[in-house]
Scaffold this active site. Structure first.
Site, PDB file in Angstrom:
ATOM      1  N   ASP A   5      -2.774  16.860  -2.259  1.00 19.88           N
ATOM      2  CA  ASP A   5      -3.643  16.600  -3.277  1.00 19.88           C
ATOM      3  C   ASP A   5      -4.034  18.419  -3.031  1.00 19.88           C
ATOM      4  OD1 ASP A   5      -4.961  16.874  -5.420  1.00 19.88           O
ATOM      5  OD2 ASP A   5      -6.280  15.443  -4.665  1.00 19.88           O
ATOM      6  N   GLU A  25      -0.142   9.169   3.975  1.00 16.64           N
ATOM      7  CA  GLU A  25       0.027   8.215   3.598  1.00 16.64           C
ATOM      8  C   GLU A  25       2.029   9.085   2.694  1.00 16.64           C
ATOM      9  OE1 GLU A  25      -1.426   8.312  -0.586  1.00 16.64           O
ATOM     10  OE2 GLU A  25      -3.530   8.066   0.229  1.00 16.64           O
ATOM     11  N   TYR A  54      -8.226   3.842  -3.576  1.00 18.42           N
ATOM     12  CA  TYR A  54      -9.431   4.057  -4.714  1.00 18.42           C
ATOM     13  C   TYR A  54      -8.873   2.839  -5.525  1.00 18.42           C
ATOM     14  CZ  TYR A  54      -8.721   8.928  -1.947  1.00 18.42           C
ATOM     15  OH  TYR A  54      -8.718   9.285  -1.486  1.00 18.42           O
ATOM     16  N   GLU A  62      -9.979   5.794   3.774  1.00 21.21           N
ATOM     17  CA  GLU A  62     -10.467   7.199   2.536  1.00 21.21           C
ATOM     18  C   GLU A  62     -10.892   6.516   1.279  1.00 21.21           C
ATOM     19  OE1 GLU A  62      -7.833   9.790   0.693  1.00 21.21           O
ATOM     20  OE2 GLU A  62      -6.939  10.081   2.496  1.00 21.21           O
TER      21      GLU A  62
END
Ligand code: GCB
Length: 639
Positions: free
Chosen positions: A200, A444, A497, A533
């Protein structure tokens, strides 16, 4: 005694690579010539992107084989012009620069002249006066070539440096990517192709870090490794110097304190220096005097039939230890809590190009925020940045470019052996930075895939063997089935998230889901955990109350919900929290990104969003609770 034996073992393991990659520093025996500035540039727009090689563009001046434009170095080339095809270009681009080398560099054949590229993304081939001198795979890490011998062949020639750089990714590159050709002529023009990748951030390309020439004598210090420890008041600096260009050299190694005083010296190429009344290296906000650095001056003298060579290299050294228990992270035997950020090398116009104003601004912002640490998400950052971390006491989790490993074909032998080689290069470059306290081998990966277990076991064990003095981790997402590498890591790092990618808009799920996340990982592995994160996108200036996604209010609340759980768990086994992200950054275009990823607590132009103030207050409070601040920095934090 045991400790000293351990230090020996550590050092031997760390010296597995056969050449060093010391940062080029000036000294009484070494000169530097920076080649930053304007280079001639051309992208190879031919259908197969191979015209440059077919027509041997490296054999003559680039301007003689076609049109060139000015290109600044260091910088990504993507955002420099108004041409969208250059922004999105995939394939070979060509850089060229002529340089006049001081005559004495040529006439003195007791000198080595080395060409060094701080980094270029992704694959590079380098020629000097039309002769290939090196090639290198991988962005983010330096490479170099000795060119003195070549220059001496024809001292009348100017030194013409040509660098071809290709940003094409494949299944075995790090990061991986694929090229997809669209052959349906009813939908796409002839020759249409795209590059797909699963990470990303924008795949910025070009020469991203400084290019320079430097000299060393023929007999020279090729590498230095230091491993530090302390016992009571005495610091221990176990060092090893590797020398090239001679079989016997006289050596003097001196450790000098900040005031310029010699503390201890030795005449051996390796050994342990004992430092009385040691000033330890401490993180920012953990001590009144963070980032204390000694200088290790290495002087060597060697003689052959014709000459005597003297080389001097000075390495900054911070004396500190790092340890991990099942619930805590220790620096100098004191518990350390990571309250920090994830970053990117990313900015307007220059993309991933090294830029001093930006670096200094970012350090000022991190210190303002009360951040004591960051992770080099998702690739190794410039050495200049790590040097700032050493000096300012900012703690670093140093990450490889192993991001976006999602395709099962990227877990094969070709990928693994490249990944191992990248870890070798990373550890070789960064092993001496006191600020680097942990290696992260990947972000990840699709670790639920069957080959992942062996892949990560090999990778993590290899990294531990390279450097047994630092813990190793890989970063997982919150999907608990992706834990194949977890048995081998020292610290669990989890990204999640909640109320963003899952249950969007439902802030109320965060406490329960985050609690479950922590209990699951700790319950199974009994290892300390970093929330590596968490965050939410904000279009700066967008407001809504009650909060909705993409507003400043929503980002604030996401943070506060996470923080309440961190406050419970940090008393137990959570050892850190790193916000995603320090600043907004560019990504590829897509329907989930509005001109890039907006999860920054600062905008891309480094202005604070509302959440930055929440974080600042929290970080100063945490520093006050967990560090050893003197009265003048007590909470509340400075304005
Ligand atoms: C992640 C990735 C990071 C992304 C972030 C996001 O898990 O590690 O590279 O930018 O999420 O914002 O989606």
């Amino acid at each position: 005694m045991l400790r000293v034996l351990w230090l020996f073992a550590a050092l031997d393991a760390a010296l597995l690579l056969d050449t060093g990659m010391l940062f080029p520093r000036e000294s009484s025996s070494r000169e530097r010539k920076e080649l930053n500035g304007l280079w001639a540039f051309r992208a190879d727009g031919s259908p197969n992107r191979n015209q440059g090689f077919e027509s041997a563009w490296y054999k003559s001046r680039l301007a003689e084989t076609g049109p060139v434009i000015d290109m600044p170095v260091p910088a990504s080339y993507n955002d420099i012009t108004q041409d969208p095809t250059l922004r999105d270009f995939i394939g070979w681009v060509w850089y060229e620069r002529e340089v006049t080398v001081p005559t004495r560099w040529i006439t003195d054949d007791g000198l080595r002249v080395v060409l060094r590229v701080g980094s270029a993304h992704y694959y590079s081939v380098v020629w000097v006066n039309g002769v290939k001198v090196t090639e290198h795979e991988g962005g983010h890490l330096p490479f170099e070539a000795e060119i003195g011998t070549l220059l001496r062949k024809d001292p009348t020639m100017p030194c013409r440096i040509t660098i071809a750089v290709n940003n094409t990714l494949n299944l075995h590159t790090l990061p991986p990517g694929t090229i997809q050709y669209m052959t349906d002529r009813t939908r796409y023009p002839a020759g249409f192709f795209v590059q797909n990748y699963n990470f990303d951030f924008f795949n910025y390309a070009g020469i991203h870090r400084p290019v320079l020439l430097y000299t060393t004598p023929k007999a020279y210090v090729d590498d230095i490794t230091v491993v530090t420890d302390f016992l009571d008041n005495t610091g221990l600096v176990r060092y090893g110097v590797s020398v090239k260009g001679t079989t016997s050299a006289a050596m003097k190694v001196t450790l000098i304190d900040k005031g310029g005083h010699c503390v201890v010296s030795s005449n051996e190429a390796s050994g342990v220096l004992k430092v009385p009344n040691v000033n330890l290296w401490w993180p920012y906000l953990m001590h009144q005097n963070p980032g204390y650095l000694y200088s290790l001056e290495v002087r060597l003298k060697a003689t052959d039939e014709s000459s005597t060579y003297e080389d001097v290299y000075t390495l900054p050294v911070g004396i500190r230890t790092v340890n991990v228990s099942s619930t805590q992270f220790f620096i100098n035997n004191k518990p350390f809590y990571f309250h920090g950020v994830n970053k990117h090398e990313d900015a307007d116009i220059r993309g991933k190009g090294l830029d001093w104003p930006l670096i200094v601004k970012d350090f000022n912002l991190m210190k303002w925020l009360g951040a004591n640490s960051f992770r080099t998400s998702h690739y190794p950052y410039a050495e200049e940045i790590l040097q700032m971390c050493d000096r300012h006491g900012i703690v670093v989790i140093d990450e490889s470019p192993g991001v976006g490993i999602k395709d099962i074909r990227s877990f094969g032998n070709a990928s693994l052996s490249h990944h191992l080689a990248v870890m070798d290069e990373l550890v070789r470059r960064d092993k001496n930075h006191p600020s680097v306290v942990m290696w992260s081998v990947a972000n990840e990966p699709a670790a639920e895939m069957p080959p992942a277990e062996n892949y990560f076991k090999t990778l993590i064990m290899h990294t531990k063997a390279l450097d047994p003095t630092r813990p190793v981790t890989y970063i997982t997402d919150s999907n608990f089935s992706r834990d194949k590498g977890a048995p081998f890591v020292d610290v669990i790092c989890v990204n999640s998230y909640f109320s963003w990618y899952h249950d969007p808009g439902h802030l109320e799920v965060i406490p329960v889901q985050l609690n479950t996340q922590f209990e699951d990982w700790y319950g199974k592995y009994k290892k300390p955990i970093i929330q590596s994160e968490y965050g939410a996108d904000v279009v700066p200036g967008l407001h809504n109350d009650p909060p909705v996604m993409f507003t400043e209010e929503y980002q604030k609340l996401v943070l506060q919900q996470y923080h309440s759980v961190f406050d419970q768990k940090r008393k137990k086994y959570v050892i850190g929290e790193l916000i995603w992200n320090f600043a907004d950054f560019m990504t590829t275009q897509g329907i989930t990104r509005v001109v890039g990823n907006k999860k920054g607590v600062f905008t891309r132009q480094r202005q604070p969003k509302a959440a930055a103030f929440i974080l600042k207050e929290r970080y100063w409070r945490l520093a006050n609770e967990t560090g050893a601040l003197p009265l003048w920095t007590k909470y509340p934090c400075p304005l």
